[in-house]
Design an enzyme around this catalytic site. Structure first.
Site, PDB file in Angstrom:
ATOM      1  N   HIS A 150     -12.013  -9.170 -34.838  1.00 10.88           N
ATOM      2  CA  HIS A 150     -10.911 -10.062 -34.437  1.00 10.88           C
ATOM      3  C   HIS A 150     -11.405 -11.102 -33.430  1.00 10.88           C
ATOM      4  CE1 HIS A 150      -8.342  -6.338 -35.302  1.00 10.88           C
ATOM      5  NE2 HIS A 150      -7.872  -7.243 -36.129  1.00 10.88           N
ATOM      6  N   ARG A 193      -8.473   0.835 -37.774  1.00 11.02           N
ATOM      7  CA  ARG A 193      -8.296   2.251 -38.126  1.00 11.02           C
ATOM      8  C   ARG A 193      -9.506   3.102 -37.726  1.00 11.02           C
ATOM      9  NH1 ARG A 193      -4.091   2.417 -42.243  1.00 11.02           N
ATOM     10  NH2 ARG A 193      -3.602   0.263 -42.697  1.00 11.02           N
ATOM     11  N   GLN A 242      -6.100  -9.702 -49.467  1.00  7.01           N
ATOM     12  CA  GLN A 242      -5.114 -10.355 -48.597  1.00  7.01           C
ATOM     13  C   GLN A 242      -5.477 -11.830 -48.402  1.00  7.01           C
ATOM     14  OE1 GLN A 242      -3.281  -8.724 -44.825  1.00  7.01           O
ATOM     15  NE2 GLN A 242      -4.992  -9.807 -43.896  1.00  7.01           N
ATOM     16  N   HIS A 275     -10.788  -5.527 -32.279  1.00  7.96           N
ATOM     17  CA  HIS A 275     -12.207  -5.168 -32.233  1.00  7.96           C
ATOM     18  C   HIS A 275     -13.005  -6.460 -32.341  1.00  7.96           C
ATOM     19  CE1 HIS A 275     -11.956  -5.853 -36.513  1.00  7.96           C
ATOM     20  NE2 HIS A 275     -11.025  -4.908 -36.624  1.00  7.96           N
TER      21      HIS A 275
HETATM   22  O1  PAF Z   1      -4.649  -8.239 -41.619  1.00 10.08           O
HETATM   23  C1  PAF Z   1      -3.735  -7.928 -40.824  1.00 10.08           C
HETATM   24  O2  PAF Z   1      -3.978  -7.451 -39.700  1.00 10.08           O
HETATM   25  C2  PAF Z   1      -2.288  -8.092 -41.244  1.00 10.08           C
HETATM   26  O3  PAF Z   1      -2.127  -7.803 -42.595  1.00 10.08           O
HETATM   27  C3  PAF Z   1      -1.711  -9.477 -40.908  1.00 10.08           C
HETATM   28  C4  PAF Z   1      -2.402 -10.584 -41.667  1.00 10.08           C
HETATM   29  C5  PAF Z   1      -1.825  -9.711 -39.403  1.00 10.08           C
HETATM   30  C6  PAF Z   1      -0.219  -9.508 -41.269  1.00 10.08           C
HETATM   31  O4  PAF Z   1       0.511  -8.559 -40.568  1.00 10.08           O
END
Ligand code: PAF
Length: 282
Positions: free
Chosen positions: A37, A189, A155, A34
Site C-alpha cells: 500500500h 490477510r 479487480q 503494508h
Molecule cells: O483492494 C481493496 O483493498 C478493496 O477491494 C478496495 C479497492 C479498497 C475496495 O474496497
C-alpha cells in the site's frame, strides 16, 4: 496529516483542490496497511499534486460474514505508517453510515463477463460490492489517477471496465505486486497467518514461478495438472483454484495463441485464511 471521517468535511477540501487545477492521486484501501500500500501512495505522491488514501473496510464486498468480522482493523498503526511516507497525505476514513446510510447494499454491475471468472465464482457478489464502493469513492474524491495493486488483477481489470462503462474521468494505474523477501505476495490477510502457515505460504509463489517456466514448453492443461498435483501433496495449503487465463477476457485458456498475453491465477487456503496471487506468463 489530515484525516476526514465524513463526506461533508472532505468534499469542500476536494472542491478547493479541483478549483486550483491540482491533480489528485488516489489509493483506495481497506487499511491494515503494508509496504505494498505504501508503494502505491508513494507513486500517487510522485505523479500528482495531492495524494489521498481512503481506509474503509467495505462490508458489501464480503460474501462471508466471518471474513468481514476478522478482517484486521489497525487504524492507529495505519496512520503512523502513512506519516513515515509523508504528512501531506490526506486520509478519508469514512464510517459505514457515511458511505451507505441505512441501506448497506451493493448496486448491480455488468463488467462484460469479467465478474464471472475466478474470484467472481468463489466469492459471489464480491465484485458488485467492489464496484459500488469504488464508484462511490471516485464520486467523492474525483481523482485524476487511481492506483491499484496487480495482486488483485481481476479487480484491477474490473475497475478499468467500471470507468470505461460509466465514463468516469480517471486513469487507472496498475502497480506491480509487492512481495515479502521469501516471495509471499503482500496482503493485509498475511498478518493473520500463524507461524506454521506463514512459513509454508511462500510455496504459492514458488509454484507460480515454476508454472511460468513450464508454460514455455507445456500446454495450459499440463501446467494446471502439475500445479494441482503439487498442492494435493501439501499438508498445510489447500488449493481452491489455479487457472491460466487470457489477461484481457480473464477466461481460462485451453490452447495458446502467440498474439495473446496470459497470466496464471491462484487462490489457496492456509488454514482459514484465503491467499491469492498471480504471475504474467508471457
Ligand atoms: O483492494 C481493496 O483493498 C478493496 O477491494 C478496495 C479497492 C479498497 C475496495 O474496497
Amino acid at each position: 496529516m489530515k484525516v476526514y471521517n465524513l463526506q461533508e468535511n472532505i468534499s469542500p477540501i476536494i472542491e478547493d483542490i479541483k478549483k486550483k487545477g491540482k491533480s489528485i492521486g488516489f489509493v483506495p484501501t481497506m487499511g491494515a496497511l503494508h509496504k505494498g500500500h505504501l508503494s502505491l501512495i508513494e507513486e500517487a505522491l510522485k505523479q500528482n499534486d495531492v495524494a489521498i488514501m481512503s481506509i474503509f473496510v467495505n462490508p458489501t464486498q464480503f460474501n462471508n460474514q466471518q471474513d468481514l468480522e476478522k478482517y484486521p482493523r489497525t487504524m492507529d498503526r495505519d496512520l503512523e505508517l502513512l506519516k513515515t511516507v509523508s504528512d501531506k497525505i490526506i486520509v478519508y476514513a469514512p464510517t459505514v453510515d457515511d458511505i451507505y446510510g441505512e441501506n448497506i447494499e451493493s448496486a448491480h454491475f455488468d463488467f462484460d463477463g469479467l465478474e464471472f471468472e475466478m474470484e467472481g465464482k468463489f466469492r459471489p457478489g464480491h465484485f458488485d460490492g467492489v464496484g459500488t464502493i469504488v464508484k462511490r469513492l471516485f464520486e467523492i474524491i474525483q481523482p485524476t489517477k487511481a492506483y491499484f495493486g496487480k495482486k488483485d488483477f481481476q479487480q484491477y481489470r474490473i475497475i478499468q471496465k467500471l470507468v470505461e462503462n460509466y465514463n468516469i474521468p480517471v486513469s487507472i494505474v496498475g502497480c506491480e505486486i509487492y512481495r515479502e523477501k521469501d516471495g509471499l505476495a503482500m496482503s493485509s490477510r498475511n498478518e493473520r497467518l500463524n507461524p506454521e502457515h506463514r512459513k509454508a505460504s511462500p510455496f504459492i509463489y514458488k509454484v507460480l514461478k515454476t508454472a511460468k517456466e513450464k508454460f514455455g514448453t507445456k500446454s495450459a492443461n499440463e501446467v494446471t495438472d502439475w500445479v494441482e498435483s503439487q498442492f494435493a501433496e501439501h499438508d498445510l495449503l489447500e488449493l481452491e483454484y489455479f487457472i491460466i487465463a487470457d489477461e484481457e477476457s480473464l477466461k481460462t485458456i485451453h490452447r495458446k495463441s502467440k498474439s495473446k498475453s496470459y497470466r496464471a491465477f491462484i487462490a489457496v487456503y492456509a488454514d482459514d485464511i484465503r491467499l491469492i496471487d498471480n504471475i504474467a506468463l508471457n
